[in-house]
Scaffold this motif. Structure first.
Motif, PDB file in Angstrom:
ATOM      1  N   ASP A  95       0.829  -1.216   0.000  1.00  0.00           N
ATOM      2  CA  ASP A  95       0.000   0.000   0.000  1.00  0.00           C
ATOM      3  C   ASP A  95       0.857   1.258   0.000  1.00  0.00           C
ATOM      4  O   ASP A  95       0.575   2.218  -0.723  1.00  0.00           O
ATOM      5  CB  ASP A  95      -0.931   0.004   1.215  1.00  0.00           C
ATOM      6  N   ASN A  96       1.913   1.268   0.796  1.00  0.00           N
ATOM      7  CA  ASN A  96       2.784   2.437   0.833  1.00  0.00           C
ATOM      8  C   ASN A  96       3.510   2.624  -0.496  1.00  0.00           C
ATOM      9  O   ASN A  96       3.642   3.745  -0.996  1.00  0.00           O
ATOM     10  CB  ASN A  96       3.780   2.319   1.980  1.00  0.00           C
ATOM     11  N   GLY A  97       3.964   1.525  -1.083  1.00  0.00           N
ATOM     12  CA  GLY A  97       4.670   1.606  -2.356  1.00  0.00           C
ATOM     13  C   GLY A  97       3.812   2.129  -3.485  1.00  0.00           C
ATOM     14  O   GLY A  97       4.304   2.784  -4.415  1.00  0.00           O
ATOM     15  N   LYS A  98       2.518   1.869  -3.434  1.00  0.00           N
ATOM     16  CA  LYS A  98       1.614   2.329  -4.486  1.00  0.00           C
ATOM     17  C   LYS A  98       1.417   3.843  -4.480  1.00  0.00           C
ATOM     18  O   LYS A  98       0.893   4.399  -5.452  1.00  0.00           O
ATOM     19  CB  LYS A  98       0.249   1.646  -4.326  1.00  0.00           C
ATOM     20  N   LYS A  99       1.831   4.496  -3.422  1.00  0.00           N
ATOM     21  CA  LYS A  99       1.608   5.940  -3.303  1.00  0.00           C
ATOM     22  C   LYS A  99       2.658   6.777  -4.030  1.00  0.00           C
ATOM     23  O   LYS A  99       2.579   8.004  -4.048  1.00  0.00           O
ATOM     24  CB  LYS A  99       1.553   6.333  -1.823  1.00  0.00           C
ATOM     25  N   VAL A 100       3.649   6.106  -4.609  1.00  0.00           N
ATOM     26  CA  VAL A 100       4.706   6.816  -5.336  1.00  0.00           C
ATOM     27  C   VAL A 100       4.930   6.139  -6.690  1.00  0.00           C
ATOM     28  O   VAL A 100       4.523   4.991  -6.906  1.00  0.00           O
ATOM     29  CB  VAL A 100       6.015   6.830  -4.521  1.00  0.00           C
ATOM     30  N   PRO A 101       5.595   6.832  -7.639  1.00  0.00           N
ATOM     31  CA  PRO A 101       5.748   6.269  -8.991  1.00  0.00           C
ATOM     32  C   PRO A 101       6.667   5.068  -9.105  1.00  0.00           C
ATOM     33  O   PRO A 101       6.473   4.223  -9.991  1.00  0.00           O
ATOM     34  CB  PRO A 101       6.309   7.458  -9.796  1.00  0.00           C
ATOM     35  N   LEU A 102       7.720   4.978  -8.262  1.00  0.00           N
ATOM     36  CA  LEU A 102       8.671   3.877  -8.417  1.00  0.00           C
ATOM     37  C   LEU A 102       7.945   2.536  -8.367  1.00  0.00           C
ATOM     38  O   LEU A 102       7.031   2.342  -7.575  1.00  0.00           O
ATOM     39  CB  LEU A 102       9.748   3.920  -7.334  1.00  0.00           C
ATOM     40  N   LYS A 103       8.382   1.601  -9.203  1.00  0.00           N
ATOM     41  CA  LYS A 103       7.669   0.333  -9.364  1.00  0.00           C
ATOM     42  C   LYS A 103       8.244  -0.737  -8.430  1.00  0.00           C
ATOM     43  O   LYS A 103       9.249  -1.379  -8.736  1.00  0.00           O
ATOM     44  CB  LYS A 103       7.723  -0.106 -10.824  1.00  0.00           C
ATOM     45  N   PHE A 104       7.590  -0.890  -7.281  1.00  0.00           N
ATOM     46  CA  PHE A 104       7.949  -1.945  -6.337  1.00  0.00           C
ATOM     47  C   PHE A 104       7.191  -3.212  -6.740  1.00  0.00           C
ATOM     48  O   PHE A 104       5.968  -3.204  -6.833  1.00  0.00           O
ATOM     49  CB  PHE A 104       7.552  -1.551  -4.922  1.00  0.00           C
ATOM     50  N   ASN A 105       7.924  -4.272  -6.964  1.00  0.00           N
ATOM     51  CA  ASN A 105       7.304  -5.543  -7.338  1.00  0.00           C
ATOM     52  C   ASN A 105       7.508  -6.527  -6.194  1.00  0.00           C
ATOM     53  O   ASN A 105       8.581  -7.124  -6.052  1.00  0.00           O
ATOM     54  CB  ASN A 105       7.925  -6.068  -8.632  1.00  0.00           C
ATOM     55  N   PHE A 106       6.473  -6.658  -5.386  1.00  0.00           N
ATOM     56  CA  PHE A 106       6.592  -7.455  -4.167  1.00  0.00           C
ATOM     57  C   PHE A 106       6.276  -8.927  -4.421  1.00  0.00           C
ATOM     58  O   PHE A 106       5.493  -9.280  -5.313  1.00  0.00           O
ATOM     59  CB  PHE A 106       5.669  -6.905  -3.083  1.00  0.00           C
ATOM     60  N   GLY A 107       6.893  -9.788  -3.604  1.00  0.00           N
ATOM     61  CA  GLY A 107       6.662 -11.215  -3.675  1.00  0.00           C
ATOM     62  C   GLY A 107       5.971 -11.734  -2.430  1.00  0.00           C
ATOM     63  O   GLY A 107       5.812 -11.017  -1.436  1.00  0.00           O
ATOM     64  N   ALA A 108       5.558 -12.986  -2.476  1.00  0.00           N
ATOM     65  CA  ALA A 108       4.969 -13.665  -1.322  1.00  0.00           C
ATOM     66  C   ALA A 108       6.088 -14.289  -0.502  1.00  0.00           C
ATOM     67  O   ALA A 108       6.823 -15.149  -1.007  1.00  0.00           O
ATOM     68  CB  ALA A 108       3.997 -14.746  -1.787  1.00  0.00           C
ATOM     69  N   PRO A 109       6.276 -13.862   0.747  1.00  0.00           N
ATOM     70  CA  PRO A 109       7.398 -14.377   1.554  1.00  0.00           C
ATOM     71  C   PRO A 109       7.262 -15.875   1.814  1.00  0.00           C
ATOM     72  O   PRO A 109       6.294 -16.329   2.414  1.00  0.00           O
ATOM     73  CB  PRO A 109       7.285 -13.581   2.860  1.00  0.00           C
ATOM     74  N   LYS A 130      -0.904 -19.234  -0.928  1.00  0.00           N
ATOM     75  CA  LYS A 130      -1.863 -19.393  -2.030  1.00  0.00           C
ATOM     76  C   LYS A 130      -2.666 -18.110  -2.226  1.00  0.00           C
ATOM     77  O   LYS A 130      -2.816 -17.616  -3.354  1.00  0.00           O
ATOM     78  CB  LYS A 130      -2.797 -20.567  -1.740  1.00  0.00           C
ATOM     79  N   GLU A 131      -3.172 -17.560  -1.142  1.00  0.00           N
ATOM     80  CA  GLU A 131      -3.996 -16.351  -1.242  1.00  0.00           C
ATOM     81  C   GLU A 131      -3.162 -15.167  -1.722  1.00  0.00           C
ATOM     82  O   GLU A 131      -3.639 -14.346  -2.522  1.00  0.00           O
ATOM     83  CB  GLU A 131      -4.637 -16.046   0.118  1.00  0.00           C
ATOM     84  N   LEU A 132      -1.933 -15.066  -1.247  1.00  0.00           N
ATOM     85  CA  LEU A 132      -1.066 -13.984  -1.705  1.00  0.00           C
ATOM     86  C   LEU A 132      -0.777 -14.098  -3.202  1.00  0.00           C
ATOM     87  O   LEU A 132      -0.847 -13.104  -3.946  1.00  0.00           O
ATOM     88  CB  LEU A 132       0.254 -13.993  -0.929  1.00  0.00           C
ATOM     89  N   LEU A 133      -0.444 -15.297  -3.649  1.00  0.00           N
ATOM     90  CA  LEU A 133      -0.065 -15.492  -5.048  1.00  0.00           C
ATOM     91  C   LEU A 133      -1.225 -15.251  -6.013  1.00  0.00           C
ATOM     92  O   LEU A 133      -1.011 -14.978  -7.195  1.00  0.00           O
ATOM     93  CB  LEU A 133       0.517 -16.895  -5.248  1.00  0.00           C
ATOM     94  N   LYS A 134      -2.437 -15.327  -5.518  1.00  0.00           N
ATOM     95  CA  LYS A 134      -3.607 -15.001  -6.350  1.00  0.00           C
ATOM     96  C   LYS A 134      -3.606 -13.537  -6.771  1.00  0.00           C
ATOM     97  O   LYS A 134      -4.159 -13.167  -7.793  1.00  0.00           O
ATOM     98  CB  LYS A 134      -4.895 -15.287  -5.571  1.00  0.00           C
ATOM     99  N   SER A 135      -3.005 -12.696  -5.941  1.00  0.00           N
ATOM    100  CA  SER A 135      -3.079 -11.248  -6.134  1.00  0.00           C
ATOM    101  C   SER A 135      -2.175 -10.771  -7.267  1.00  0.00           C
ATOM    102  O   SER A 135      -1.042 -11.235  -7.418  1.00  0.00           O
ATOM    103  CB  SER A 135      -2.688 -10.531  -4.842  1.00  0.00           C
ATOM    104  N   GLU A 136      -2.671  -9.810  -8.037  1.00  0.00           N
ATOM    105  CA  GLU A 136      -1.850  -9.193  -9.075  1.00  0.00           C
ATOM    106  C   GLU A 136      -0.716  -8.372  -8.474  1.00  0.00           C
ATOM    107  O   GLU A 136       0.264  -8.061  -9.163  1.00  0.00           O
ATOM    108  CB  GLU A 136      -2.717  -8.303  -9.965  1.00  0.00           C
ATOM    109  N   ASP A 137      -0.849  -8.001  -7.206  1.00  0.00           N
ATOM    110  CA  ASP A 137       0.207  -7.236  -6.538  1.00  0.00           C
ATOM    111  C   ASP A 137       1.409  -8.092  -6.176  1.00  0.00           C
ATOM    112  O   ASP A 137       2.478  -7.556  -5.844  1.00  0.00           O
ATOM    113  CB  ASP A 137      -0.340  -6.596  -5.258  1.00  0.00           C
ATOM    114  N   PHE A 167       0.237 -20.763 -10.155  1.00  0.00           N
ATOM    115  CA  PHE A 167      -0.076 -19.402 -10.600  1.00  0.00           C
ATOM    116  C   PHE A 167       0.950 -18.868 -11.599  1.00  0.00           C
ATOM    117  O   PHE A 167       0.906 -17.694 -11.975  1.00  0.00           O
ATOM    118  CB  PHE A 167      -0.182 -18.467  -9.398  1.00  0.00           C
ATOM    119  N   ASN A 168       1.856 -19.752 -12.024  1.00  0.00           N
ATOM    120  CA  ASN A 168       2.852 -19.416 -13.047  1.00  0.00           C
ATOM    121  C   ASN A 168       3.682 -18.197 -12.656  1.00  0.00           C
ATOM    122  O   ASN A 168       3.894 -17.280 -13.452  1.00  0.00           O
ATOM    123  CB  ASN A 168       2.171 -19.175 -14.403  1.00  0.00           C
ATOM    124  N   LYS A 169       4.147 -18.204 -11.399  1.00  0.00           N
ATOM    125  CA  LYS A 169       4.970 -17.110 -10.910  1.00  0.00           C
ATOM    126  C   LYS A 169       6.347 -17.635 -10.528  1.00  0.00           C
ATOM    127  O   LYS A 169       6.466 -18.745  -9.981  1.00  0.00           O
ATOM    128  CB  LYS A 169       4.288 -16.411  -9.731  1.00  0.00           C
TER     129      LYS A 169
END
Length: 540
Positions: A95-109, A130-137, A167-169
């Motif tokens: 959520d914090n990363g979405k507030k600025v332009p830089l592209k943070f690409n987060f993973g599921a720990p 499983k639930e995290l990997l479903k997300s486009e984020d 999920f092909n990630k």
């Protein structure tokens, strides 16, 4: 909007004078055109593996300094905050990363907790993955540090791997020193990268077996010199990353520094830029432009192709950094934390002597790996105490999630001559970790951290300094310049107390990282990371 410069076409391996036309957030035209502009236009840099938390900055503040160095995107593992605050921590970073332009690409720990041999603040099991990997984020499954679990078919570990495949990630790796048949088994789990190689030979074997290798240069772990000679022949399968970078180092540079160092070694600029800009985007399928018509307008202007000093940074067509001025503004956010332990007494840190020798952690400059050495004890009134003359200092890890007795050990190469240093940045569970010259100093430093519910500090007989870290006990809520200044002051104090390490706090933070051999300390005791078992402090 049009931008002129010497355009660097990495894939075609050519540089030409030209003009880029941007409409909205995309490049609609790239044309060859004569002009008098001397700057070079290249795709933006991507840090292929970083824990933003290690900068002690929220993502929105990290972005402000990263764009100054031409970074437009990161592949970010929120593992650190997840070990403290679980899914709430992951969502905070997104959520914090979405507030600025830089592209943070987060993973599921993938490893929360990292092991069962320490106390963490949360658990993220395979159902949560499983639930995290479903997300486009969520772009990938983060570093699978539990390599024994992969190799020896731990059911829960393999469920996490299977959900990533479902999920092909991509699946990131973490297998320091793992080679031969064990490495083959690890790769068969679907794991495609590794950033933990510390020798040329190890990295070469992993490349030959199909892995992508990340050259890591962080504040503590520095593997550039060991691995960079692989890049000329393997540039299509290598990337650059920081992993963990403290704010003072981040102020000086980022991926641009690694590119400059590679160029000064005579490596072809197109190969260097492919590793720094192209490979992370293609491997992780990032929504980041690569300087082609129709791409998102993510690129930078640099003075030259040697220093890579950034003139301008564009993200989605927005000018976010321009000739020394960052156009990203600070944003509001609420803090989260998980810190409940009570202050300690000096007697809690006493270690009674029952033999004449002890196992000692030997910290190594520029490495996360440690050695196990055997040393004679320094005994006072029946207790083992720090041996300042021989640089064998007492060390503790204090559980920050519940009230338990501190775990005790001893460590070499910190070099302190007085006082103590402490931190609640202690990978991966982020308990309180401290090293000091006396039980009294250690107790004062630990209590200073506890009273502030997180931070890094240094104490002497006459002075105390602390950088509070109120977000999960590992991140500041202050702007980047303030954090960097405070960190520099505490780092300087640690060195005034005698530490000879380049980054004493970053090194300290990894002395509780059990998944890196050989000897580490968790809140539950001294741990052998090669045999994956607890060992006694004293030796018969």
């Amino acid at each position: 909007m049009t931008i002129q410069g010497n355009i660097v076409d990495i894939k075609s391996k050519r540089i030409f004078k030209g003009e880029i036309t941007i409409e909205n957030d995309r490049i609609i035209a790239i044309e060859e055109k004569e002009h008098d502009v001397n700057s070079y236009i290249i795709p933006g840099f991507v840090d292929a593996h970083i824990h933003i938390e290690s900068s002690m900055l929220v993502p929105s503040e990290f972005a402000k300094i990263a764009v100054e160095h031409g970074t437009v995107a990161t592949v970010s593992d929120p593992h650190e905050i997840a070990n403290v605050c679980g899914l709430e921590g992951v969502n905070f970073m997104i959520d914090n990363g979405k507030k600025v332009p830089l592209k943070f690409n987060f993973g599921a720990p993938s490893c929360v907790p990292a092991t069962t041999f320490e106390t963490a603040g949360a658990v993220i099991d395979s159902e949560a993955i499983k639930e995290l990997l479903k997300s486009e984020d969520i772009k990938y499954l983060t570093e699978m540090m539990n390599y024994p679990g992969v190799i020896f078919d731990d059911e829960e570990v393999h469920k996490k791997l299977e959900w990533a495949k479902h999920f092909n990630k991509p699946i990131d790796g973490h297998a320091p020193g793992v080679i031969g048949d064990k490495l083959t088994k690890y790769i068969e789990g679907g794991i495609s990268t590794d950033h933990e190689c510390f020798t040329y030979e190890e990295a070469l074997e992993k490349l030959q077996k199909g892995m992508k290798i990340l050259i890591r240069e962080g504040s503590a772990a520095k593997n550039f010199n060991a691995l960079i000679d692989l890049l000329p022949d393997h540039f299509e399968n290598m990337m650059f990353c920081s992993d963990d970078k403290h704010p003072d180092d981040l102020m000086l540079g980022h991926i641009n520094q690694l590119c400059s160092r590679a160029i000064t070694k005579g490596i072809d600029v197109f190969k260097v830029l492919q590793a720094a800009c192209v490979n992370p985007v293609e491997h992780y399928g990032l929504d980041v432009g690569l300087l082609k018509e129709g791409d998102l307008a993510d690129f930078i202007l640099v003075e030259d192709l040697v220093s890579f000093k950034t003139i301008q940074t564009y993200i989605n067509g927005e000018l976010v950094f321009d000739r020394g001025v960052c156009n990203i503004q600070s944003v509001d956010f609420e803090t989260i934390n998980n810190f409940v332990c009570e202050t300690k007494n000096v007697t809690d840190f006493k270690v009674e002597a029952t033999s004449e020798k002890i196992r000692v952690i030997e910290a190594l400059e520029g490495q996360l790996v440690t050695n196990e050495v055997i040393e004679k004890i320094n005994k006072v009134e029946g207790n083992i105490v720090s041996d300042i003359e021989n640089d064998v200092l007492k060390m503790t890890v204090v559980n920050r999630y519940q009230n338990t007795n501190p775990a005790m050990a001893f460590i070499k190469n910190f070099g302190l001559k007085e006082g103590a240093i402490a931190s609640s940045v202690g990978h991966d569970s982020h308990n309180v970790i401290a090293v000091g010259t006396s039980d009294e100093a250690i107790c004062r430093a630990v209590n200073l951290i506890i009273e502030n519910k997180g931070g890094i500090c240094a104490v002497s007989s006459s002075e105390e300094k602390i950088l509070p870290l109120p977000i999960a006990g590992i991140i500041s809520d202050k702007p980047v310049q303030d954090v960097a200044k405070a960190y520099q002051e505490i780092d300087a104090m640690a060195k005034q107390l005698g530490s000879t390490l380049h980054a004493p706090y970053m090194t300290l933070s990894f002395m509780a990282l059990l998944v890196i051999p050989a000897l580490k300390l968790s809140d539950k005791g001294l741990f052998n990371g090669q045999d994956f078992k607890f060992v006694p402090l004293e030796v018969e």
